[in-house]
Design a protein around this motif. Structure first.
Motif: not given
Length: 231
Positions: A23-26, A1-5, A17-19
């Motif tokens: 959904d991938e857990g990020h 899991m990562a934090t993505i901006l 992109l957020s959705e």
């Protein structure tokens, strides 16, 4: 899991992109311009940035250069553009971008680029404590994962979980028995892949959209299989 901006001036792109990435857990942070992106970068250190090139205030390449010169380019950056050229992609790479995605971005290319970027920056995983199953897999293995492993083996023997016995009770209509098996099958793979729909689709050989429909039809609870707040 990562934090993505995700930085993009188009609301639809940010939402899509957020959705997908959620959904991938990020964990997703959103910014619609360079000003907001700077604020998010100052407040936290994202593991990855998806950065649009053409924005109304400051373009993405300029922001990329700014972060680089200020020593703030401590995370991988993937550039995005619907009007990009080879020269633009080369320029972005020159100033520190790890990849370039051309809009409209396909799901497959997006997830592959994100996965590759995160793999390149991820710390090495500790060696397994013993041959066979890695230690982290043993520690995180749940009854949900262990029960289906006995299918076709000794699932009828004493000591197995009640859920396993109920799931594969043969004295029922064929459709119900098949649905019970398929539900446990998909729950097993979701748990094993930490809720990643992409990897489950690859493992099970189903198209992602077909997989969604199948899980919904079987009543699989996707929320409990998503990755939690640990990295």
């Amino acid at each position: 899991m990562a934090t993505i901006l995700v930085v993009d001036d188009e609301l639809g792109i940010r939402a899509l992109l957020s959705e997908i990435l959620s959904d991938e857990g990020h964990t997703i942070e959103l910014a619609e311009n360079a000003t907001q992106a700077r604020a998010v970068r100052e407040r936290m250190r994202p593991d990855l940035v998806l950065l649009d090139i053409w924005m109304p205030d400051v373009d993405g390449v300029t922001l990329l250069k700014e972060w680089g010169s200020a020593g703030l380019l401590t995370m991988p950056v993937i550039m995005m553009s619907g009007h990009g050229t080879i020269d633009t992609a080369v320029e972005a790479t020159k100033f520190g971008a790890i990849a370039f995605l051309e809009k409209p971005i396909t799901l497959q290319k997006l997830l592959r680029a994100v996965e590759q970027a995160l793999v390149k920056t991820a710390p090495p995983r500790p060696a397994p404590a013993s041959p066979g199953m890695p230690s982290y897999a043993r520690a995180e293995m749940s009854p949900l994962q262990t029960a289906p492993a006995s299918i076709g083996g000794n699932s009828h023997m004493p000591g197995n979980s009640l859920a396993s016995e109920q799931s594969f009770e043969l004295d029922r209509p064929l459709r119900e028995a098949r649905d019970a098996f398929e539900k446990s099958y998909f729950e097993f793979h979701l748990a094993k892949e930490n809720g990643s729909m992409t990897r489950v689709a690859e493992k099970t050989g189903l198209e992602r959209t077909h997989l969604y429909r199948k899980l919904k039809q079987l009543g699989v609870d996707l929320s409990r299989n998503k990755r939690g707040g640990t990295g």
